[in-house]
Design a protein around this motif. Structure first.
Motif, PDB file in Angstrom:
ATOM      1  N   PHE A   7       0.840  -1.193   0.000  1.00 29.18           N
ATOM      2  CA  PHE A   7       0.000   0.000   0.000  1.00 29.18           C
ATOM      3  C   PHE A   7       0.882   1.252   0.000  1.00 29.18           C
ATOM      4  O   PHE A   7       2.032   1.211   0.422  1.00 29.18           O
ATOM      5  N   ASP A  11      -2.982   5.610  -1.669  1.00 29.77           N
ATOM      6  CA  ASP A  11      -4.026   4.636  -1.969  1.00 29.77           C
ATOM      7  C   ASP A  11      -5.310   5.011  -1.242  1.00 29.77           C
ATOM      8  O   ASP A  11      -5.279   5.651  -0.179  1.00 29.77           O
ATOM      9  N   THR A  12      -6.435   4.604  -1.798  1.00 36.01           N
ATOM     10  CA  THR A  12      -7.722   4.980  -1.224  1.00 36.01           C
ATOM     11  C   THR A  12      -8.509   3.769  -0.744  1.00 36.01           C
ATOM     12  O   THR A  12      -8.377   2.661  -1.278  1.00 36.01           O
ATOM     13  N   LEU A  13      -9.317   4.013   0.279  1.00 30.70           N
ATOM     14  CA  LEU A  13     -10.332   3.080   0.735  1.00 30.70           C
ATOM     15  C   LEU A  13     -11.650   3.846   0.791  1.00 30.70           C
ATOM     16  O   LEU A  13     -11.665   5.076   0.711  1.00 30.70           O
ATOM     17  N   LYS A  58     -10.735  -1.160   8.139  1.00 31.93           N
ATOM     18  CA  LYS A  58     -10.700  -1.735   6.792  1.00 31.93           C
ATOM     19  C   LYS A  58      -9.275  -2.100   6.392  1.00 31.93           C
ATOM     20  O   LYS A  58      -9.025  -3.166   5.817  1.00 31.93           O
ATOM     21  N   LEU A  62      -7.751  -5.779   5.423  1.00 28.38           N
ATOM     22  CA  LEU A  62      -7.160  -6.102   4.133  1.00 28.38           C
ATOM     23  C   LEU A  62      -5.719  -6.592   4.254  1.00 28.38           C
ATOM     24  O   LEU A  62      -5.295  -7.495   3.538  1.00 28.38           O
ATOM     25  N   TYR A 300     -16.292   4.692  -7.165  1.00 24.31           N
ATOM     26  CA  TYR A 300     -15.233   3.979  -6.444  1.00 24.31           C
ATOM     27  C   TYR A 300     -15.227   2.498  -6.819  1.00 24.31           C
ATOM     28  O   TYR A 300     -16.277   1.844  -6.809  1.00 24.31           O
ATOM     29  N   PRO A 302     -14.018  -0.968  -5.479  1.00 23.00           N
ATOM     30  CA  PRO A 302     -13.498  -1.559  -4.236  1.00 23.00           C
ATOM     31  C   PRO A 302     -12.284  -2.448  -4.494  1.00 23.00           C
ATOM     32  O   PRO A 302     -12.129  -3.045  -5.569  1.00 23.00           O
ATOM     33  N   ARG A 303     -11.425  -2.519  -3.482  1.00 23.22           N
ATOM     34  CA  ARG A 303     -10.323  -3.472  -3.519  1.00 23.22           C
ATOM     35  C   ARG A 303     -10.865  -4.874  -3.291  1.00 23.22           C
ATOM     36  O   ARG A 303     -11.933  -5.062  -2.689  1.00 23.22           O
ATOM     37  N   GLU A 304     -10.125  -5.848  -3.756  1.00 22.24           N
ATOM     38  CA  GLU A 304     -10.534  -7.221  -3.525  1.00 22.24           C
ATOM     39  C   GLU A 304     -10.602  -7.499  -2.025  1.00 22.24           C
ATOM     40  O   GLU A 304      -9.640  -7.269  -1.298  1.00 22.24           O
ATOM     41  N   GLU A 306     -12.496  -5.867   0.099  1.00 21.62           N
ATOM     42  CA  GLU A 306     -12.905  -4.697   0.886  1.00 21.62           C
ATOM     43  C   GLU A 306     -14.393  -4.780   1.217  1.00 21.62           C
ATOM     44  O   GLU A 306     -15.238  -4.991   0.351  1.00 21.62           O
TER      45      GLU A 306
END
Length: 329
Positions: A7, A11-13, A58, A62, A300, A302-304, A306
Motif C-alpha cells: 500500500f 491509496d484509497t479506501l 478496513k 485487508l 469507487y 473496491p479493492r478485492e 474490501e
C-alpha cells in the motif's frame, strides 16, 4: 504493515458503513467514526490524519491482523494483542513505555532500541560497577520507516495535532482517545527525541467529556517541547533525514492521484521508490470529493476483499453503533 504489503499513502479506501467479524466470529462489529460522519473515498494519509476509524479497521482487515501484530512485535510491543478488527483502534491495553519505544523505532529509521532506565551504577568513589549495554535490532526497512513518519507528519500539518504546526521542527506523531474518554494520548517524535504524554486515572474511568488526545494530552507535550527549545536541548529547524529508497511526488490530497493542472489541494507525498501514482487527477474529482459518501460510491472501485455498504445484511448493527455513541458509551 500496510506499506510493507504494497500500500502507499495515496491509496484509497471507501469510508462508509461496514460490518466485520467480531470476537464472536460472526459479522457483528461495525466501527464508527468519532464525528459521526463518513468521508467516502479517502486516502490512507487522510484517514490517518483525521483518525478515521472505519478506514483504519478496513486497512487492518485487508492487510491481515497477523501481519499487523507481527509488525507491532518487531517494534517492541510485548503486551497481549487481541486478533480482532478493533485492534486497529487500540483495543489492546498498552503502557506508555512500549508505545513510545515503538514510535522511536520509526524515528530511528526502523531500528528498535530496547528502552532502559539505568545508564550506569557507580560507587561513592566513582568506580563504575555496571553499565547498560544498548540492545537494538532492525524492525523495518529505513524507507518504510521514513514514509510512515512522513504520513505521521500530516497529523501535525493538517490533522488532529495541528496545534503543533507553528513549531519550527519536523514533528510526526499521533493523538489517541479511548472510549468514554478514559485515556488521552499523544506521542510525537522529532529528529532526536521521541516523547509521549498520557492522561488518565489508575482505574478505568472518564477523565471528562471531550477530553480527547488533542485536548488533554497534546498541550503538555507542546509545553515540554517549547521548553526544550528555550533550554537548548531542542534546536529550531531540526529536520528528518531521507534514506535511500524514498521518492517524492506531487499528489492531489483528496484523491491520491498525481497532481495536474487545476488541482488546488496538492501536497508533496513520500513513496517507496517505484510506487508513485501515475494516473493524473482530473477536474471531475473536485466534484466527486465534495459529494456525500453514498453519492461517491458509483465512482469507487473496491479493492478485492474490501467490505462495502452493499455487503451489509443487518443494518441494525450500524444503527446500534450510532445509538451507543449518542448514549456516550
Amino acid at each position: 504493515a500496510a506499506l510493507e504489503a504494497g500500500f502507499t499513502p495515496a491509496d484509497t479506501l471507501f469510508d462508509a458503513p461496514a460490518v466485520f467479524a467480531g470476537a464472536d466470529a460472526k459479522a457483528s462489529y461495525s466501527p464508527r467514526n468519532y464525528y459521526r460522519k463518513y468521508f467516502g473515498i479517502m486516502t490512507l494519509r487522510h484517514g490517518l490524519e483525521v483518525s478515521a476509524n472505519v478506514t483504519a479497521v478496513k486497512l487492518l482487515d485487508l492487510v491481515g491482523v497477523d501481519q499487523v501484530i507481527d509488525f507491532a512485535r518487531r517494534c517492541g510491543i510485548k503486551s497481549p494483542l487481541p486478533p480482532y478488527p478493533s485492534l486497529a483502534l487500540g483495543s489492546a491495553d498498552l503502557v506508555p513505555m512500549e508505545i513510545v519505544a515503538g514510535y522511536a523505532a520509526i524515528a530511528n529509521q526502523g531500528v528498535y532500541v530496547e528502552p532502559y532506565l539505568i545508564e550506569k551504577v557507580s560507587s561513592p568513589q566513582g568506580r563504575v560497577l555496571d553499565t547498560h549495554q544498548a540492545r537494538a535490532r532492525r524492525a523495518m526497512d529505513p524507507a518504510v520507516a521514513y514514509v510512515l513518519g512522513h504520513m505521521l507528519e500530516g497529523v501535525i500539518d493538517r490533522g488532529t495535532a495541528s496545534a503543533l504546526n507553528s513549531i519550527d521542527l519536523d514533528i510526526a506523531g499521533k493523538t489517541g482517545t479511548t472510549d468514554d474518554y478514559s485515556d488521552a494520548w499523544f506521542v510525537g517524535f522529532m529528529a532526536r527525541y521521541t516523547i509521549l504524554t498520557w492522561v488518565g486515572y489508575d482505574q478505568k474511568r472518564s477523565i471528562g467529556r471531550n477530553m480527547t488526545g488533542a485536548e488533554a494530552a497534546l498541550p503538555a507535550w507542546k509545553t515540554l517541547v517549547e521548553r526544550g527549545l528555550k533550554e537548548g536541548w531542542l534546536q529550531q529547524g531540526e529536520r528528518f533525514s531521507v534514506p535511500a529508497g524514498v521518492a517524492f511526488a506531487s499528489v492531489e490530497k483528496h484523491s491520491g492521484l498525481a497532481a495536474a493542472a487545476g488541482a488546488e489541494s496538492v501536497i508533496q507525498e513520500a513513496f517507496l521508490l517505484g510506487t508513485e501514482p501515475t494516473k493524473p487527477w482530473t477536474q471531475q474529482w473536485a466534484t466527486i470529493s465534495a459529494l456525500p459518501w453514498f453519492q461517491q460510491r458509483p465512482f469507487y472501485i473496491p479493492r478485492e476483499g474490501e467490505r462495502m455498504p452493499e455487503d451489509i445484511v443487518d443494518w441494525s448493527l450500524v444503527s446500534k453503533s450510532w445509538e451507543e455513541k449518542e448514549e456516550g458509551r
